[in-house]
Design a protein around this motif. Structure first.
Motif, short mmCIF file in Angstrom:
data_model
loop_
_atom_site.label_atom_id
_atom_site.label_comp_id
_atom_site.label_asym_id
_atom_site.label_seq_id
_atom_site.Cartn_x
_atom_site.Cartn_y
_atom_site.Cartn_z
N PHE A 40 0.83 -1.21 0.00
CA PHE A 40 0.00 0.00 0.00
C PHE A 40 0.86 1.26 0.00
N GLY A 53 -9.81 11.09 -4.60
CA GLY A 53 -10.39 9.87 -4.03
C GLY A 53 -9.38 9.07 -3.24
N GLU A 54 -8.16 9.01 -3.71
CA GLU A 54 -7.10 8.28 -3.02
C GLU A 54 -6.65 9.03 -1.77
N GLU A 56 -8.41 10.59 0.37
CA GLU A 56 -9.28 10.19 1.48
C GLU A 56 -8.88 8.82 2.00
N ARG A 57 -8.57 7.91 1.10
CA ARG A 57 -8.14 6.55 1.49
C ARG A 57 -6.84 6.61 2.29
N VAL A 58 -5.91 7.45 1.86
CA VAL A 58 -4.63 7.59 2.56
C VAL A 58 -4.85 8.18 3.95
N ARG A 60 -7.52 8.02 5.80
CA ARG A 60 -8.18 6.99 6.61
C ARG A 60 -7.15 5.95 7.07
N ALA A 61 -6.25 5.56 6.17
CA ALA A 61 -5.21 4.59 6.51
C ALA A 61 -4.29 5.15 7.60
#
Length: 146
Positions: A40, A53-54, A56-58, A60-61
């Motif tokens: 990841f 979009g990514e 937000e994913r980062v 959250r991670a």
């Protein structure tokens, strides 16, 4: 685990520079979910920019990794683990810190602005060098009437 061993482990995970030379764990369980952490992090770092979009994913991670790190530190603090489990937890915590450092260094960058700032800094250093090399400074030039 003895109290002094627990203290040593906690000092190790909080030490400045503890992540130097540390590896990001291949797989790790974060908040009950198994993830390929190393893959990841490297996938995200390979990109020049992170799409919205990514991003937000980062974020959250990173939040989940911080939470997982805190839980693992608390397990060591409570002392309900063996020396071997504590060592394993400490190694994983340092790996999580390494992953967090890598993800923190990401972000929106304005390459043009960075380049302009670099050029301005280079020009300033060059002018300072020339003034020293020629034996001139602004105050001396002003006193001579220049």
């Amino acid at each position: 685990m003895k109290a002094y061993e627990r203290k040593q482990l906690l000092e190790r995970v909080e030490r400045e520079g503890a992540t130097v030379g540390a590896d990001i764990p291949d797989r790790i369980e974060v908040q009950g979910e198994e993830i390929d952490l190393r893959e990841f992090v490297f996938e995200i770092k390979r990109r020049d920019t992170i799409p919205a979009g990514e991003r937000e994913r980062v974020e959250r991670a990173k939040k989940n990794l911080r939470r997982e790190r805190l839980q693992r530190v608390q397990r060591i603090e409570e002392g309900d683990v063996t020396r071997e489990e504590g060592e394993e937890l400490a190694g994983t915590i340092i790996g999580i810190d390494r992953a967090l450092n890598a993800l923190q260094s990401l972000g929106p960058t304005d390459l043009e602005r960075e380049q302009q700032a670099q050029q301005a800094a280079d020009t300033k250093r060059w002018m300072g060098f020339l003034k020293k090399a020629l034996g001139r400074d602004d105050d001396a030039a002003a006193r001579r009437g220049r």
